[in-house]
Design a protein around this motif. Structure first.
Motif, PDB file in Angstrom:
ATOM      1  N   SER A  75       0.813  -1.213   0.000  1.00  0.00           N
ATOM      2  CA  SER A  75       0.000   0.000   0.000  1.00  0.00           C
ATOM      3  C   SER A  75       0.850   1.268   0.000  1.00  0.00           C
ATOM      4  N   ARG A  76       2.043   1.214   0.610  1.00  0.00           N
ATOM      5  CA  ARG A  76       2.898   2.413   0.599  1.00  0.00           C
ATOM      6  C   ARG A  76       3.360   2.737  -0.812  1.00  0.00           C
ATOM      7  N   TRP A  77       3.685   1.693  -1.564  1.00  0.00           N
ATOM      8  CA  TRP A  77       4.079   1.926  -2.958  1.00  0.00           C
ATOM      9  C   TRP A  77       2.901   2.460  -3.755  1.00  0.00           C
ATOM     10  N   LYS A  78       1.735   1.903  -3.501  1.00  0.00           N
ATOM     11  CA  LYS A  78       0.547   2.376  -4.211  1.00  0.00           C
ATOM     12  C   LYS A  78       0.232   3.825  -3.840  1.00  0.00           C
ATOM     13  N   VAL A 124      -3.915   4.365 -12.270  1.00  0.00           N
ATOM     14  CA  VAL A 124      -4.439   3.009 -12.450  1.00  0.00           C
ATOM     15  C   VAL A 124      -3.600   2.009 -11.655  1.00  0.00           C
ATOM     16  N   ALA A 125      -2.269   2.187 -11.694  1.00  0.00           N
ATOM     17  CA  ALA A 125      -1.376   1.284 -10.963  1.00  0.00           C
ATOM     18  C   ALA A 125      -1.522   1.430  -9.449  1.00  0.00           C
ATOM     19  N   SER A 126      -2.009   2.591  -8.995  1.00  0.00           N
ATOM     20  CA  SER A 126      -2.114   2.834  -7.551  1.00  0.00           C
ATOM     21  C   SER A 126      -3.368   2.255  -6.935  1.00  0.00           C
ATOM     22  N   ARG A 127      -4.333   1.825  -7.763  1.00  0.00           N
ATOM     23  CA  ARG A 127      -5.616   1.370  -7.235  1.00  0.00           C
ATOM     24  C   ARG A 127      -5.457   0.098  -6.398  1.00  0.00           C
ATOM     25  N   PRO A 128      -6.186   0.006  -5.265  1.00  0.00           N
ATOM     26  CA  PRO A 128      -6.108  -1.209  -4.432  1.00  0.00           C
ATOM     27  C   PRO A 128      -6.608  -2.426  -5.203  1.00  0.00           C
ATOM     28  N   GLY A 129      -6.038  -3.581  -4.912  1.00  0.00           N
ATOM     29  CA  GLY A 129      -6.499  -4.813  -5.560  1.00  0.00           C
ATOM     30  C   GLY A 129      -5.965  -4.922  -6.972  1.00  0.00           C
ATOM     31  N   LEU A 155       2.577   5.964  -5.773  1.00  0.00           N
ATOM     32  CA  LEU A 155       2.137   6.061  -7.161  1.00  0.00           C
ATOM     33  C   LEU A 155       0.950   7.021  -7.289  1.00  0.00           C
ATOM     34  N   GLY A 156       0.036   6.973  -6.313  1.00  0.00           N
ATOM     35  CA  GLY A 156      -1.113   7.868  -6.339  1.00  0.00           C
ATOM     36  C   GLY A 156      -0.701   9.326  -6.215  1.00  0.00           C
ATOM     37  N   VAL A 157       0.217   9.611  -5.319  1.00  0.00           N
ATOM     38  CA  VAL A 157       0.712  10.980  -5.156  1.00  0.00           C
ATOM     39  C   VAL A 157       1.433  11.440  -6.423  1.00  0.00           C
ATOM     40  N   ALA A 158       2.226  10.542  -7.024  1.00  0.00           N
ATOM     41  CA  ALA A 158       2.920  10.871  -8.276  1.00  0.00           C
ATOM     42  C   ALA A 158       1.919  11.161  -9.393  1.00  0.00           C
ATOM     43  N   ALA A 159       0.796  10.439  -9.390  1.00  0.00           N
ATOM     44  CA  ALA A 159      -0.250  10.674 -10.394  1.00  0.00           C
ATOM     45  C   ALA A 159      -0.826  12.078 -10.257  1.00  0.00           C
ATOM     46  N   LEU A 186      -6.999   8.141  -4.075  1.00  0.00           N
ATOM     47  CA  LEU A 186      -6.121   8.347  -2.925  1.00  0.00           C
ATOM     48  C   LEU A 186      -6.858   8.043  -1.630  1.00  0.00           C
ATOM     49  N   ALA A 187      -8.127   8.431  -1.564  1.00  0.00           N
ATOM     50  CA  ALA A 187      -8.911   8.183  -0.352  1.00  0.00           C
ATOM     51  C   ALA A 187      -9.052   6.689  -0.077  1.00  0.00           C
ATOM     52  N   ASP A 188      -9.083   5.875  -1.140  1.00  0.00           N
ATOM     53  CA  ASP A 188      -9.159   4.425  -0.964  1.00  0.00           C
ATOM     54  C   ASP A 188      -7.918   3.870  -0.280  1.00  0.00           C
ATOM     55  N   LEU A 189      -6.806   4.568  -0.436  1.00  0.00           N
ATOM     56  CA  LEU A 189      -5.532   4.074   0.082  1.00  0.00           C
ATOM     57  C   LEU A 189      -5.276   4.484   1.526  1.00  0.00           C
TER      58      LEU A 189
END
Length: 384
Positions: A199-202, A371-376, A205-209, A314-317
């Motif tokens: 999740s930290r990597w995700k 897209v890469a940051s999404r959970p699951g 990725l979300g912040v980078a997006a 981001l809120a999902d993470l």
């Protein structure tokens, strides 16, 4: 897991209204900048520095928030930030030197940035973040549009003080809503329930997006008027098109709010990013008035359509507010980096083609990152 119930209307009102009022100066920058030049006789560089200070202070509010988000009641923090915002705006009416105005605008923006962080973090705790973020964006656009329409007349009659008085007055009216924010961030165990491997990597990725999105947005939108002028489009026609684009921006945010959980988020993200990239590429060459108008309207619609979806990802993470706090800093950074890079690309290439192709590429990079940051599983079709 989020509570499946609807967000109480009082909390929704607090999130949307506080978030709409705090960035008013930046949303009405053209009118405020013109009045600063006329009334204060400020140079372009001084005006630029003043707005940079406001934007920088809103972003820097992230740093103290790293502490108070977990140690201070969010309601008390909202009340304190609102009082500081009111005080700084009232004192701005009395400022008699550029230095005093600079200091007071920094204080106002720091308070506004703190309120913005609370709004972002509170929205992340709701049952349907994308709908709330859509209303969050729409509120800012509506206030900005009203401000650009009303402020020039008020400035002519009452001067710049009218804007600061209105901001202080509106925030005073909103003060009771401060108690409708969540009292604190979700309990650690509740947040941990949503933690996933990697999740930290995700999250990174979300912040980078978000950063890539705002770099592209800031770079293209800042120079869209200059691009129109280089294509032979008159300032009047360009101004009218960009004014109509504001309405399209409101429509984009409204669409996300209305869609809610009815459709999966992935196809909405793909559609929105495709529209934004297409709008940027439509500006290549020497666009005609019709093509310029289509690109501007499409760009503003896509931008405000995508943003609530990214923030919802981001809120999902992270439901604790920390990730949304970091996103506040990243948004300010992207808005600062985008125009700086774009200006240098235009000067180096002698035109807008490199900027536009680069903007389209960075837009698609942002899509890949989000897209890469999404959970699951990456292509799991979850609802908005």
């Amino acid at each position: 897991m989020r509570d499946a119930s609807h967000t109480p209307w009082q909390q929704l009102a607090a999130i949307v209204l506080f978030a709409a009022i705090t960035p008013t100066i930046l949303m009405t920058a053209p009118a405020v900048a013109a009045q600063l030049a006329a009334q204060w006789q400020l140079s372009p560089s001084q005006i630029g520095d003043l707005f940079s200070v406001e934007l920088g202070a809103m972003s820097l509010a992230t740093l103290p928030a790293l502490w108070w988000l977990k140690c201070v009641s969010w309601r008390v923090a909202a009340l304190g930030a609102a009082v500081l915002f009111i005080t700084a705006n009232l004192l701005s009416m009395l400022a008699d030197t550029y230095t005093h105005l600079l200091i007071l605008r920094f204080a106002s923006a720091l308070a506004g940035g703190s309120l913005m962080i609370l709004c972002l973090a509170s929205a992340a705790t709701t049952a349907n973040p994308s709908r709330v973020y859509g209303l969050w964006v729409m509120g800012q656009l509506v206030v900005g549009a009203i401000g650009l329409a009303v402020l020039p007349g008020l400035f002519e009659r009452y001067g710049l003080e009218a804007c600061y008085l209105i901001l202080a007055g509106l925030m005073t009216v909103l003060l009771p809503l401060a108690w409708n924010f969540p009292s604190t961030s979700p309990a650690p165990q509740a947040a941990a329930m949503t933690a996933l491997p990697g999740s930290r990597w995700k999250a990174a990725l979300g912040v980078a997006a978000v950063l890539a999105f705002y770099i592209s947005l800031g770079g293209v939108w800042t120079f869209i008027g200059a691009l129109g002028a280089s294509a032979g489009i008159s300032a009047q026609h360009s101004g009218e098109i960009l004014a109509i684009a504001t309405v399209m921006g409101i429509a984009g945010a409204a669409c996300v709010s209305l869609i809610g959980t009815r459709l999966p988020r992935l196809p909405l993200l793909l559609s929105g990013y495709a529209l934004m990239a297409a709008a940027v590429l439509l500006l290549l060459g020497q666009p005609t008035l019709v093509r310029f108008a289509l690109a501007a309207l499409l760009f503003k619609f896509a931008w405000t359509f995508i943003l609530p979806l990214i923030l919802a990802c981001l809120a999902d993470l992270d439901h604790s507010g920390k990730l949304m706090n970091v996103s506040n800093l990243v948004i300010g950074g992207g808005l600062a980096i985008g125009p700086a890079i774009a200006g240098r690309l235009i000067e180096a290439s002698g035109g807008f083609a490199v900027l536009l192709v680069g903007g389209a590429v960075i837009t698609l990079l942002s899509l890949a990152l989000v897209v890469a940051s999404r959970p699951g599983p990456v292509f799991e079709m979850e609802p908005v």
